[in-house]
Design an enzyme around this catalytic site. Structure first.
Site: not given
Ligand code: PSU
Ligand code: MN
Length: 299
Positions: A21, A134, A137, A155
């Site tokens: 990614e 929250d 997705a 995490k």
């Molecule tokens: N966790 C990490 N590093 C990251 C992300 C998550 O340790 O860079 C990024 C990934 O791209 C993941 C996104 O898909 O954050 C999730 O964001 P959100 O919680 O806004 O969906």
């Molecule tokens: Mn979110």
């Protein structure tokens, strides 16, 4: 979309390919470590017998298999948008740059025919999600898109139990690699016992194939714990997480900003130690992901 020559040839010849990614590059780590890490992860995948395909959107065009120069751009360019599923049509239409999250990378990998994807950590249900809703997705995508994601668990900034419940509801197999305790990214010890333990890349590949053969749509999450020697001290990391969550709350950080804010703040609060752990665990995931992709090609 633009698929690099190397990735296209590999896919045509049933050679192992691993998707990567780009949000982790643009929003997950500071420059220049983000770029160094992205390149090191690609090298690690090659060393373990697979072809890396770093995925992102350049001028509205999905790119499957970025060049090192393009990775450098994602690392330092201003205004690259964090792109999840809902953002894709807007970024395509406006010909913008988009750094794909786990969800968006899964979509594009699947379109390109790549089945294995390596990252650091997937998004999940944030703490307090029962009130804020929250929930990343990424979980929805794991519920419907046929890509296996290798992650260092979920995490510890998130609500792990809630995240696992949602994954169960969405029918996502969660495979814990080499241990029956769920990995919480920075450490190997979340205290959550897992039902499905796998101990080899072949075992994972067989499960991917069984899912494919039986037309069970959706992803698989492989929780690969950080190596013990790279893990953080639980007290240190949990303290930093608590503080970062409080700071986010006080600063009213919300929506797509919250995950990048927490990551950045935790790096600052740990004097860079959490970043070092983060880099190590991604490399560890790259090794496993490449091996899984290889086994899958041989089945
Ligand atoms: N966790 C990490 N590093 C990251 C992300 C998550 O340790 O860079 C990024 C990934 O791209 C993941 C996104 O898909 O954050 C999730 O964001 P959100 O919680 O806004 O969906
Ligand atoms: Mn979110």
């Amino acid at each position: 979309m633009r698929v690099s020559k190397e990735v296209k040839e590999a896919l045509q010849n049933n050679k192992p390919v691993v998707a990567l990614e780009s949000t982790i590059i643009s929003h997950g780590m500071p420059y220049p470590k983000n770029v160094q890490t992205a390149l090191a992860v690609e090298a690690e995948i090659r060393k373990n017998g697979a072809i890396p395909a770093t995925i992102g959107i350049i001028d509205g065009e999905p790119v499957i298999g970025m060049s090192p120069e393009e990775i450098e751009q994602f690392g330092k360019r201003k205004g690259v948008k964090k792109a999840s599923r809902r953002d894709l049509p807007i970024i395509f239409a406006n010909k913008e740059w988009g750094a794909t999250t786990v969800a968006a990378t899964m979509i594009l990998a699947n379109m390109a025919g790549i089945e294995v994807f390596v990252t650091g950590g997937v998004g999940g249900a944030h703490r307090g999600a029962e009130n804020t809703f929250d929930i990343s997705a990424d979980l929805e995508e794991l519920g419907k898109t046929n890509v296996t994601v290798v992650s260092a668990g979920v995490k510890a900034i998130l609500d792990l139990n809630l995240t696992l419940e949602i994954l169960e509801t969405k029918g996502v197999p969660v495979l814990s690699y080499g241990t029956d305790e769920f990995a919480d990214f920075y450490t190997r010890h979340s205290g959550i016992k897992m039902e499905n333990v796998v101990n080899s890349p072949l075992e994972v590949a067989k499960i991917i194939k069984a899912k494919r053969d039986n037309k069970l749509d959706g992803g698989i999450l492989v929780a690969n714990p950080i190596p013990e020697e790279d893990a953080m001290d639980s007290k240190v990391i949990n303290n930093a997480i608590e503080k970062a969550l409080k700071m986010a709350d006080e600063a009213h950080v919300k929506g797509k900003e919250i995950t990048p804010f927490l990551l950045k703040t935790i790096v600052e609060l740990t004097g860079g130690d959490s970043l070092e752990s983060n880099i190590k665990l991604v490399l560890n995931n790259a090794r496993l992901g490449a091996k899984i992709a290889k086994e899958l090609c041989n089945l």
